[in-house]
Design an enzyme around this catalytic site. Structure first.
Site, PDB file in Angstrom:
ATOM      1  N   ARG A  25       0.833  -1.214   0.000  1.00  0.00           N
ATOM      2  CA  ARG A  25       0.000   0.000   0.000  1.00  0.00           C
ATOM      3  C   ARG A  25       0.871   1.269   0.000  1.00  0.00           C
ATOM      4  O   ARG A  25       0.979   1.952  -1.006  1.00  0.00           O
ATOM      5  CB  ARG A  25      -0.950  -0.040   1.217  1.00  0.00           C
ATOM      6  N   ASP A  26       1.495   1.567   1.124  1.00  0.00           N
ATOM      7  CA  ASP A  26       2.279   2.811   1.210  1.00  0.00           C
ATOM      8  C   ASP A  26       3.416   2.779   0.197  1.00  0.00           C
ATOM      9  O   ASP A  26       3.751   3.788  -0.422  1.00  0.00           O
ATOM     10  CB  ASP A  26       2.835   2.960   2.640  1.00  0.00           C
TER      11      ASP A  26
ATOM     12  N   HIS B 255       8.774   7.026   8.058  1.00  0.00           N
ATOM     13  CA  HIS B 255       9.413   7.154   6.745  1.00  0.00           C
ATOM     14  C   HIS B 255      10.878   7.507   7.005  1.00  0.00           C
ATOM     15  O   HIS B 255      11.213   8.109   8.027  1.00  0.00           O
ATOM     16  CB  HIS B 255       8.683   8.195   5.898  1.00  0.00           C
TER      17      HIS B 255
ATOM     18  N   ASN C 274       8.861   4.246   3.622  1.00  0.00           N
ATOM     19  CA  ASN C 274       9.028   3.826   5.014  1.00  0.00           C
ATOM     20  C   ASN C 274      10.391   3.176   5.162  1.00  0.00           C
ATOM     21  O   ASN C 274      10.987   2.717   4.192  1.00  0.00           O
ATOM     22  CB  ASN C 274       7.970   2.783   5.378  1.00  0.00           C
TER      23      ASN C 274
ATOM     24  N   HIS D 213       5.237   4.436  12.680  1.00  0.00           N
ATOM     25  CA  HIS D 213       5.212   4.366  11.210  1.00  0.00           C
ATOM     26  C   HIS D 213       6.178   5.435  10.719  1.00  0.00           C
ATOM     27  O   HIS D 213       5.824   6.608  10.599  1.00  0.00           O
ATOM     28  CB  HIS D 213       3.770   4.630  10.744  1.00  0.00           C
TER      29      HIS D 213
ATOM     30  N   CYS E  38       4.930   9.543  -0.210  1.00  0.00           N
ATOM     31  CA  CYS E  38       3.522   9.940  -0.093  1.00  0.00           C
ATOM     32  C   CYS E  38       3.195  10.917  -1.223  1.00  0.00           C
ATOM     33  O   CYS E  38       3.903  11.903  -1.416  1.00  0.00           O
ATOM     34  CB  CYS E  38       3.255  10.596   1.255  1.00  0.00           C
TER      35      CYS E  38
HETATM   36  P1  HMG Z   1     -13.081  14.629  -2.224  1.00  0.00           P
HETATM   37  O1  HMG Z   1     -12.771  14.980  -3.645  1.00  0.00           O
HETATM   38  O2  HMG Z   1     -13.225  15.742  -1.241  1.00  0.00           O
HETATM   39  O3  HMG Z   1     -14.329  13.657  -2.081  1.00  0.00           O
HETATM   40  O4  HMG Z   1     -11.945  13.642  -1.747  1.00  0.00           O
HETATM   41  P2  HMG Z   1     -15.778  13.662  -2.659  1.00  0.00           P
HETATM   42  O5  HMG Z   1     -16.608  12.980  -1.633  1.00  0.00           O
HETATM   43  O6  HMG Z   1     -16.147  15.032  -3.148  1.00  0.00           O
HETATM   44  O7  HMG Z   1     -15.640  12.684  -3.914  1.00  0.00           O
HETATM   45  C1  HMG Z   1     -14.948  12.993  -5.108  1.00  0.00           C
HETATM   46  C2  HMG Z   1     -15.033  11.832  -6.069  1.00  0.00           C
HETATM   47  O8  HMG Z   1     -14.346  10.692  -5.519  1.00  0.00           O
HETATM   48  C3  HMG Z   1     -16.469  11.352  -6.294  1.00  0.00           C
HETATM   49  O9  HMG Z   1     -16.522  10.791  -7.593  1.00  0.00           O
HETATM   50  C4  HMG Z   1     -16.616  10.250  -5.286  1.00  0.00           C
HETATM   51  O10 HMG Z   1     -17.605   9.304  -5.651  1.00  0.00           O
HETATM   52  C5  HMG Z   1     -15.257   9.617  -5.305  1.00  0.00           C
HETATM   53  P3  HMG Z   1     -17.230  11.572  -8.798  1.00  0.00           P
HETATM   54  O11 HMG Z   1     -18.604  11.872  -8.307  1.00  0.00           O
HETATM   55  O12 HMG Z   1     -16.372  12.815  -8.988  1.00  0.00           O
HETATM   56  O13 HMG Z   1     -17.131  10.601  -9.915  1.00  0.00           O
HETATM   57  N1  HMG Z   1     -14.914   8.968  -4.033  1.00  0.00           N
HETATM   58  C6  HMG Z   1     -14.478   7.716  -3.910  1.00  0.00           C
HETATM   59  N2  HMG Z   1     -14.247   6.752  -4.819  1.00  0.00           N
HETATM   60  C7  HMG Z   1     -13.779   5.570  -4.343  1.00  0.00           C
HETATM   61  N3  HMG Z   1     -13.537   5.327  -3.032  1.00  0.00           N
HETATM   62  C8  HMG Z   1     -13.763   6.280  -2.105  1.00  0.00           C
HETATM   63  C9  HMG Z   1     -14.239   7.527  -2.538  1.00  0.00           C
HETATM   64  N4  HMG Z   1     -14.560   8.659  -1.890  1.00  0.00           N
HETATM   65  C10 HMG Z   1     -14.979   9.531  -2.815  1.00  0.00           C
HETATM   66  N5  HMG Z   1     -13.491   6.031  -0.830  1.00  0.00           N
HETATM   67  C11 HMG Z   1     -11.202  11.798  -0.404  1.00  0.00           C
HETATM   68  C12 HMG Z   1     -11.938  13.118  -0.442  1.00  0.00           C
HETATM   69  C13 HMG Z   1     -10.957  11.445   1.028  1.00  0.00           C
HETATM   70  C14 HMG Z   1     -12.046  10.725  -1.097  1.00  0.00           C
HETATM   71  C15 HMG Z   1      -9.875  11.969  -1.198  1.00  0.00           C
HETATM   72  O14 HMG Z   1      -9.226  13.082  -0.655  1.00  0.00           O
HETATM   73  C16 HMG Z   1      -8.973  10.778  -1.098  1.00  0.00           C
HETATM   74  O15 HMG Z   1      -9.257   9.727  -1.627  1.00  0.00           O
HETATM   75  N6  HMG Z   1      -7.804  10.947  -0.437  1.00  0.00           N
HETATM   76  C17 HMG Z   1      -6.884   9.863  -0.214  1.00  0.00           C
HETATM   77  C18 HMG Z   1      -5.480  10.340  -0.354  1.00  0.00           C
HETATM   78  C19 HMG Z   1      -4.531   9.180  -0.075  1.00  0.00           C
HETATM   79  O16 HMG Z   1      -4.832   8.029  -0.320  1.00  0.00           O
HETATM   80  N7  HMG Z   1      -3.318   9.516   0.419  1.00  0.00           N
HETATM   81  C20 HMG Z   1      -2.320   8.546   0.695  1.00  0.00           C
HETATM   82  C21 HMG Z   1      -2.683   7.645   1.833  1.00  0.00           C
HETATM   83  S1  HMG Z   1      -2.384   8.375   3.424  1.00  0.00           S
HETATM   84  C22 HMG Z   1      -0.728   8.080   3.715  1.00  0.00           C
HETATM   85  O17 HMG Z   1      -0.035   7.587   2.877  1.00  0.00           O
HETATM   86  C23 HMG Z   1      -0.173   8.400   5.065  1.00  0.00           C
HETATM   87  C24 HMG Z   1       0.068   7.150   5.924  1.00  0.00           C
HETATM   88  O18 HMG Z   1       0.984   6.270   5.287  1.00  0.00           O
HETATM   89  C25 HMG Z   1       0.681   7.583   7.260  1.00  0.00           C
HETATM   90  C26 HMG Z   1       1.877   8.531   7.024  1.00  0.00           C
HETATM   91  O19 HMG Z   1       2.918   8.119   6.533  1.00  0.00           O
HETATM   92  O20 HMG Z   1       1.685   9.715   7.331  1.00  0.00           O
HETATM   93  C27 HMG Z   1      -1.198   6.388   6.209  1.00  0.00           C
HETATM   94 MG    MG Z   2       3.113   6.427   5.281  1.00  0.00          MG
END
Ligand code: HMG
Ligand code: MG
Length: 302
Positions: free
Chosen positions: A15-16, A209, A249, A207, A240
């Site tokens: 994933r990450d 990086h 990481n 966690h 990220c």
């Molecule tokens: P948004 O644009 O504000 O959401 O995004 P929305 O509700 O307005 O939806 C926009 C579009 O996305 C819509 O589609 C929704 O249906 C769709 P459209 O109508 O335009 O066709 N949608 C989805 N589709 C599939 N699955 C869903 C989903 N939700 C909405 N769950 C949202 C808000 C949270 C969805 C967006 O910002 C997002 O997906 N962000 C994720 C970013 C991400 O994955 N970042 C990396 C992971 S975090 C990380 O790596 C950190 C970590 O490792 C810890 C660390 O190291 O810090 C965990």
């Molecule tokens: Mg991470």
């Protein structure tokens, strides 16, 4: 010094590690990576994300990956879930655990999940409830717990200000995440202490990086507080998409090499882990970032 005798490592590579790859990685390679990790002895694997594919295209095959993995009894498979829409599809894929994610920094929360910290907590409430109703454990990641690419320094007070409401919402476990790898040992211990005020030790993970090369030291510093659960990414894959310049990481191979040397049990076979890292690095067309893996591969070749 009473270091733990056993450390639990969750491999976040699928994933990450892969989420930041620009070129599409085929579902079969992702499933094969999971298979190789569990064969190496990993008992916790973060498989994919049920986030918007518009935001993170690489995770768009989440349903297919979950269907393709060959589940082994005793292995726990977790997935990221940002909202109720994600929860619905995630639950259909039968994860053992979901991960909700927010940050100690307002700016990062906006960039990563397009809402404020307070809004993220509101969003999580029904997600946590829904997951628990389905018998699924909920972990929360607190990104930027040691520093933020947009806001700079993050204090332990800021960490606790989000850890506390996450616990009150019913989250079972917390990941103290150093998204951009700027944490150093004393600062890590200060953040961990705040998490340990609200969560049992067994439910607190580091966690880290490895952007600034501090992750192994920070794991050691966390173990001094009895924390014995850490995330790592095989081959050191990752970065990220919403934290420019952040690297992966800490490499799982490097963590296992250190823990083996300390006589701390992990249940992981380093040789087979190196095979898993070499496999996915080959798919991506590069050398493993892991220093231990490169050294061990060079020794094999010689
Ligand atoms: P948004 O644009 O504000 O959401 O995004 P929305 O509700 O307005 O939806 C926009 C579009 O996305 C819509 O589609 C929704 O249906 C769709 P459209 O109508 O335009 O066709 N949608 C989805 N589709 C599939 N699955 C869903 C989903 N939700 C909405 N769950 C949202 C808000 C949270 C969805 C967006 O910002 C997002 O997906 N962000 C994720 C970013 C991400 O994955 N970042 C990396 C992971 S975090 C990380 O790596 C950190 C970590 O490792 C810890 C660390 O190291 O810090 C965990
Ligand atoms: Mg991470």
């Amino acid at each position: 010094m009473n270091l733990p005798t056993y450390v639990k490592i969750l491999d976040v590579g699928p994933r990450d590690g892969l989420q930041n790859e620009k070129a599409n990685v085929a579902t079969e390679h992702k499933a094969r990576l999971v298979a190789m990790l569990q064969d190496a002895g990993l008992r916790e694997i973060e498989v994919t994300s049920f986030v918007s594919p518009k935001w993170v295209p690489q995770m768009g095959d989440n349903v297919a990956v979950m269907a393709a993995i060959a589940r082994q009894p005793g292995v726990r498979y977790s997935v990221l879930v940002p909202n109720l829409k994600g929860l619905d599809s995630a639950l259909a894929s039968r994860p053992d655990e979901i991960l909700v994610f927010t940050a100690a920094s307002e700016a990062f929360t906006q960039k990563n999940i397009n809402c404020s910290i307070a809004e993220s907590l509101e969003r999580f409430a029904p997600v946590i409830e829904g997951a628990h109703a389905a018998g699924v454990k909920v972990r929360a990641a607190l990104s930027c717990a040691l520093g933020c690419p947009y806001e700079g320094d993050i204090t332990a007070d800021q960490v606790e200000a989000v850890v506390r409401p996450l616990r009150e919402l019913g989250v079972d476990a917390i990941d103290i995440a150093d998204t951009i790898g700027v944490g150093t040992p004393a600062k890590v211990q200060a953040a961990m202490e705040r998490a340990l005020k609200h969560f049992p030790t067994a439910e607190v993970s580091g966690h880290f990086h490895d952007t600034y090369g501090q992750a192994l030291t920070n794991i050691y510093a966390s173990m001094e507080l009895s924390v014995n659960s850490f995330h790592a990414s095989v081959a050191g894959l990752g970065g990220c998409p919403y934290a420019k310049g952040a690297t992966g990481n800490v490499a799982t191979e490097d963590v296992v090499f250190m823990l083996d040397g300390l006589g701390i049990e992990t249940g992981i076979d380093l040789d087979r882990l190196v095979d898993a890292g070499a496999y996915i690095s080959g798919v991506l067309g590069r050398e493993p970032v892991s220093r231990a893996a490169r050294a061990l591969l060079a020794r094999r070749a010689g």
